[in-house]
Design a protein around this motif. Structure first.
Motif, PDB file in Angstrom:
ATOM      1  N   ASP A  32       1.975  -6.640  -3.834  1.00  0.00           N
ATOM      2  CA  ASP A  32       2.677  -5.819  -2.836  1.00  0.00           C
ATOM      3  C   ASP A  32       1.765  -4.643  -2.506  1.00  0.00           C
ATOM      4  O   ASP A  32       1.900  -3.556  -3.067  1.00  0.00           O
ATOM      5  N   VAL A  33       0.842  -4.864  -1.583  1.00  0.00           N
ATOM      6  CA  VAL A  33      -0.234  -3.867  -1.411  1.00  0.00           C
ATOM      7  C   VAL A  33       0.268  -2.536  -0.868  1.00  0.00           C
ATOM      8  O   VAL A  33      -0.435  -1.534  -0.933  1.00  0.00           O
ATOM      9  N   ARG A  34       1.507  -2.528  -0.345  1.00  0.00           N
ATOM     10  CA  ARG A  34       2.046  -1.266   0.163  1.00  0.00           C
ATOM     11  C   ARG A  34       2.665  -0.401  -0.936  1.00  0.00           C
ATOM     12  O   ARG A  34       3.042   0.738  -0.697  1.00  0.00           O
ATOM     13  N   ALA A  84     -21.648   5.479   4.096  1.00  0.00           N
ATOM     14  CA  ALA A  84     -20.337   5.570   4.733  1.00  0.00           C
ATOM     15  C   ALA A  84     -19.299   4.794   3.948  1.00  0.00           C
ATOM     16  O   ALA A  84     -19.613   3.819   3.275  1.00  0.00           O
ATOM     17  N   ASP A  85     -18.037   5.246   4.035  1.00  0.00           N
ATOM     18  CA  ASP A  85     -16.946   4.503   3.409  1.00  0.00           C
ATOM     19  C   ASP A  85     -15.724   4.578   4.315  1.00  0.00           C
ATOM     20  O   ASP A  85     -15.572   5.513   5.125  1.00  0.00           O
ATOM     21  N   PHE A  86     -14.889   3.576   4.156  1.00  0.00           N
ATOM     22  CA  PHE A  86     -13.627   3.484   4.878  1.00  0.00           C
ATOM     23  C   PHE A  86     -12.506   3.841   3.901  1.00  0.00           C
ATOM     24  O   PHE A  86     -12.526   3.394   2.750  1.00  0.00           O
ATOM     25  N   VAL A  87     -11.540   4.630   4.357  1.00  0.00           N
ATOM     26  CA  VAL A  87     -10.383   4.960   3.525  1.00  0.00           C
ATOM     27  C   VAL A  87      -9.156   4.302   4.145  1.00  0.00           C
ATOM     28  O   VAL A  87      -8.709   4.700   5.227  1.00  0.00           O
ATOM     29  N   ALA A  88      -8.635   3.293   3.446  1.00  0.00           N
ATOM     30  CA  ALA A  88      -7.475   2.558   3.951  1.00  0.00           C
ATOM     31  C   ALA A  88      -6.202   3.322   3.610  1.00  0.00           C
ATOM     32  O   ALA A  88      -5.987   3.711   2.461  1.00  0.00           O
ATOM     33  N   THR A  89      -5.360   3.529   4.608  1.00  0.00           N
ATOM     34  CA  THR A  89      -4.107   4.269   4.408  1.00  0.00           C
ATOM     35  C   THR A  89      -2.891   3.435   4.793  1.00  0.00           C
ATOM     36  O   THR A  89      -1.776   3.956   4.802  1.00  0.00           O
ATOM     37  N   GLY A  90      -3.096   2.159   5.110  1.00  0.00           N
ATOM     38  CA  GLY A  90      -1.987   1.281   5.475  1.00  0.00           C
ATOM     39  C   GLY A  90      -2.216  -0.104   4.914  1.00  0.00           C
ATOM     40  O   GLY A  90      -3.310  -0.432   4.435  1.00  0.00           O
ATOM     41  N   GLN A  91      -1.175  -0.926   5.015  1.00  0.00           N
ATOM     42  CA  GLN A  91      -1.207  -2.212   4.309  1.00  0.00           C
ATOM     43  C   GLN A  91      -2.343  -3.113   4.792  1.00  0.00           C
ATOM     44  O   GLN A  91      -3.011  -3.775   3.990  1.00  0.00           O
ATOM     45  N   THR A  92      -2.597  -3.162   6.082  1.00  0.00           N
ATOM     46  CA  THR A  92      -3.645  -4.053   6.575  1.00  0.00           C
ATOM     47  C   THR A  92      -5.023  -3.558   6.136  1.00  0.00           C
ATOM     48  O   THR A  92      -5.878  -4.339   5.703  1.00  0.00           O
ATOM     49  N   LEU A 148      -5.537  -4.510   2.594  1.00  0.00           N
ATOM     50  CA  LEU A 148      -5.826  -5.940   2.490  1.00  0.00           C
ATOM     51  C   LEU A 148      -7.277  -6.228   2.835  1.00  0.00           C
ATOM     52  O   LEU A 148      -7.933  -7.084   2.234  1.00  0.00           O
ATOM     53  N   ILE A 149      -7.780  -5.516   3.831  1.00  0.00           N
ATOM     54  CA  ILE A 149      -9.149  -5.744   4.283  1.00  0.00           C
ATOM     55  C   ILE A 149     -10.156  -5.150   3.300  1.00  0.00           C
ATOM     56  O   ILE A 149     -11.133  -5.791   2.916  1.00  0.00           O
ATOM     57  N   TRP A 150      -9.897  -3.910   2.901  1.00  0.00           N
ATOM     58  CA  TRP A 150     -10.903  -3.167   2.133  1.00  0.00           C
ATOM     59  C   TRP A 150     -10.725  -3.330   0.630  1.00  0.00           C
ATOM     60  O   TRP A 150     -11.613  -2.981  -0.152  1.00  0.00           O
ATOM     61  N   GLY A 151      -9.536  -3.804   0.220  1.00  0.00           N
ATOM     62  CA  GLY A 151      -9.309  -4.072  -1.198  1.00  0.00           C
ATOM     63  C   GLY A 151      -8.846  -2.879  -2.008  1.00  0.00           C
ATOM     64  O   GLY A 151      -8.584  -2.984  -3.205  1.00  0.00           O
ATOM     65  N   ARG A 152      -8.777  -1.707  -1.378  1.00  0.00           N
ATOM     66  CA  ARG A 152      -8.244  -0.519  -2.064  1.00  0.00           C
ATOM     67  C   ARG A 152      -7.662   0.422  -1.040  1.00  0.00           C
ATOM     68  O   ARG A 152      -7.767   0.178   0.163  1.00  0.00           O
ATOM     69  N   GLY A 153      -7.076   1.502  -1.520  1.00  0.00           N
ATOM     70  CA  GLY A 153      -6.415   2.443  -0.616  1.00  0.00           C
ATOM     71  C   GLY A 153      -4.968   2.648  -1.010  1.00  0.00           C
ATOM     72  O   GLY A 153      -4.476   2.044  -1.966  1.00  0.00           O
ATOM     73  N   ILE A 154      -4.283   3.520  -0.286  1.00  0.00           N
ATOM     74  CA  ILE A 154      -2.851   3.770  -0.507  1.00  0.00           C
ATOM     75  C   ILE A 154      -2.166   3.753   0.853  1.00  0.00           C
ATOM     76  O   ILE A 154      -2.636   4.377   1.809  1.00  0.00           O
ATOM     77  N   SER A 155      -1.064   3.037   0.935  1.00  0.00           N
ATOM     78  CA  SER A 155      -0.274   2.999   2.155  1.00  0.00           C
ATOM     79  C   SER A 155       0.563   4.286   2.204  1.00  0.00           C
ATOM     80  O   SER A 155       1.615   4.370   1.582  1.00  0.00           O
ATOM     81  N   VAL A 156       0.079   5.277   2.916  1.00  0.00           N
ATOM     82  CA  VAL A 156       0.736   6.594   2.839  1.00  0.00           C
ATOM     83  C   VAL A 156       2.142   6.563   3.417  1.00  0.00           C
ATOM     84  O   VAL A 156       2.987   7.381   3.044  1.00  0.00           O
ATOM     85  N   VAL A 173     -11.487   7.786   7.804  1.00  0.00           N
ATOM     86  CA  VAL A 173     -10.126   7.623   7.303  1.00  0.00           C
ATOM     87  C   VAL A 173      -9.264   6.973   8.378  1.00  0.00           C
ATOM     88  O   VAL A 173      -9.207   7.447   9.521  1.00  0.00           O
ATOM     89  N   GLU A 174      -8.605   5.902   7.999  1.00  0.00           N
ATOM     90  CA  GLU A 174      -7.686   5.189   8.880  1.00  0.00           C
ATOM     91  C   GLU A 174      -6.471   6.066   9.180  1.00  0.00           C
ATOM     92  O   GLU A 174      -5.771   6.505   8.267  1.00  0.00           O
ATOM     93  N   GLY A 175      -6.224   6.334  10.454  1.00  0.00           N
ATOM     94  CA  GLY A 175      -5.046   7.111  10.830  1.00  0.00           C
ATOM     95  C   GLY A 175      -3.784   6.282  10.800  1.00  0.00           C
ATOM     96  O   GLY A 175      -3.825   5.054  10.717  1.00  0.00           O
ATOM     97  N   GLN A 176      -2.633   6.973  10.863  1.00  0.00           N
ATOM     98  CA  GLN A 176      -1.332   6.307  10.868  1.00  0.00           C
ATOM     99  C   GLN A 176      -0.422   6.960  11.894  1.00  0.00           C
ATOM    100  O   GLN A 176      -0.392   8.187  12.008  1.00  0.00           O
TER     101      GLN A 176
END
Lengths: 359, 359
Positions: B143-145, B195-203, B206-214, B242-245
């Motif tokens: 449950d990645v979220r 460079a790095d990507f910061v995942a903040t949502g479920q997709t 899923l793509i980056w393998g880490r992060g928090i669904s804020v 950073v991925e916006g939401q």
């Protein structure tokens, strides 16, 4: 069973709510125990004692200025002589965790047959030991901060309600937003107005007996939760005073504030400010002059709904009377809006401003 | 076990992540299944098939423009011939609930020995039937979220990091914020930048393998969650995208956006906008002209930290090439900022703008 009450987060069971002892160990003062102070000042239950060994032997009124006849005792054991039915957790610590040293007090209270009311983020019902002891002794736990199931994403419905929705906003946390909303509600009721209070935090829920702690909702549903409880209040009230949360200037809590503002889409905002606080507490961020704060809030709302700050509610509890009066005059000059401290002077001036702005 | 991967929300177990079938029944298109599109476009796993009976018989590339060689099939049964190891839920429905008709597909997938990855608000691990079937068949559910335990209240620490933190913000939900942040990250890496990507949502997770669904965090911790993952990325990267939401203009999700902005305290913001969308989808609220949107975002941030919108990322997927070029020119004239569609034209122009603004 008239001494029991259904509270949010009690799994559908009724909580004893007549004779409450408040746990505020080590932090019973106006700034440190805002839940305790809120219950004593506005609660519909009777507080029979406060537990805080640092102030034991004094009366609540000596320490926080309200609470005539409420003794402060050193321990749960000493409090039992006052025959409490329920233990209420009287602090709202940053992060909402349970201080380790309080766990035993809660377990002991349950073993003595007391119900427990908590506004912590860490839900007591989810703690296996505490839940077990409660079950064994037939006691009810109310985690009033636990949001209900099935909250919606906000639909923006509050933008078009005809009722006068009034939201308190603040320059920081803990500046008096809940108290101002309550004072305005109670003042409006005294004038015979159809008014209601919308509780959005744990202390407000404890006082009013219903509401949703929006800061404990899953983030996607902050505005939806606010929308739901504002619409409910609008069914029976024409004047709906919504308890604000956090501050748009607060680096930790601004998301909650923004969601609450959009979910409520208030017709009016009352700006709350503690005069003696120049910075966001704990962050060293300067609070702008009040006229800029007013403009900022109106600008933030403008793309979604037109609204105005219509009055300034100052918290001057730590000032002498003359200083307070001067601060009120200065706020009025700076913003061009009516200002007052409605704890010190009553809510009538601010209420007149709200009524006048409603047109 | 190189085909397994630790994902957030998998209770510490590794998920098969080599051969994935995506469930997008009834909604596999660019607008309806953004999780599916994201996985196909950017995922590190191999998508072996998509389930959507409405488009069965076509190839993914025919429907969404990417996904060479990925067949669309009518059912899980038909997908099994492609030997998937894992079923990924490919939609992100409003409110995040599990569509009732998908439950049986998930149960069947588990019974066939597939792991399941989900980004829904409704956690599959908390569903007794689904959890039981997974356990019985030795399958892992991610449950990645689901946010991690023990999130902090934000301390405002990102305001003072030396790294270039770049947050995408948007005029609405689903305008391409994640894709723009990913394109900029990948483009920067191609140039040899740290460079790095910061995942903040479920997709993104899923793509980056880490992060928090804020958007799935308890509201008090939105900014704290963002702060934590941005600081983590700053350890090894100089350029942190950073991925916006959501959107500050969105009546339902603005709280998430505000918390993410303050938690990230970005040095730069990239404004994302879908050219063909004049209103907040589903709310009938007009999106202001882009120059006003730029000013609004800078004004909202100003009291806490100085930041600028430094480029405009347009989503022109539904426009002809000439229309897209005109929209890009118009956005540049209106805002005075570099603009581009980095899906259509690659990320170099926007990346140059980011580097230039960093000074």
């Amino acid at each position: 069973m008239s001494d029991r009450k259904r509270l949010p987060g009690s799994s559908g069971r009724d909580v004893h709510f007549e004779r409450v002892v408040i746990l505020a160990e080590g932090s019973f003062d106006v700034e440190g125990a805002k839940t305790a102070v809120g219950i004593i000042r506005y609660g519909r239950c009777r507080t029979v004692a406060v537990i805080d060994s640092q102030h034991a032997g004094q009366m609540a009124k000596d320490v926080i200025g309200v609470g005539e006849g409420i003794p402060i005792v050193a321990s749960l054991q000493e409090a039992l002589v006052y025959e409490p039915q329920t233990l209420a957790i009287g602090i709202a610590p940053r992060g909402g965790l349970l201080p380790a040293e309080w766990r035993q007090v809660i377990v002991n209270a349950l073993e003595c047959g007391l119900d427990v009311i908590s506004g912590l983020h860490a839900f007591l019902q989810d703690d296996p030991e505490i839940a077990f002891v409660a079950e064994r002794h037939g006691c009810v736990i109310a985690d009033v901060r636990r949001p209900p199931e099935g909250l919606p994403v906000a639909e923006g419905l509050c933008r078009s309600v005809p009722e006068q929705t009034v939201l308190t906003v603040g320059t920081d946390c803990c500046v008096g937003k809940m108290s101002v909303s309550l004072e305005l509600t109670l003042g409006a009721k005294r004038r015979g107005m159809a008014a209601d209070f919308v509780a959005t935090g744990q202390t407000g829920i404890l006082i009013w007996g219903r509401g949703i702690s929006v800061d404990a909702c899953v983030a996607d549903f902050i505005a939806g939760a606010a929308e739901r409880i504002v619409l409910e209040a609008c069914r029976d009230a024409d004047w709906v005073f919504v308890e604000g949360q956090g501050s748009l200037y607060h680096p930790g809590y601004s998301g909650v504030t923004m969601g609450l503002i959009h979910g409520t889409s208030p017709k009016q905002m009352i700006l709350c400010h503690q005069v003696s606080r120049p910075e966001i507490r704990g962050y060293g961020i300067a609070i702008p002059p009040l006229n800029e704060v007013v403009a900022y809030h109106e600008t933030v709302c403008a793309p979604l709904f037109p609204t105005k700050v219509t009055a300034i509610a100052l918290n001057t509890y730590d000032l002498a009377a003359a200083e307070a009066e001067r601060a009120i005059r200065e706020a009025e000059e700076l913003t061009g809006l009516p200002a007052d401290d409605c704890i010190r002077n009553g809510p009538d001036k601010l209420l007149d401003a709200v009524i006048s702005a409603a047109g």
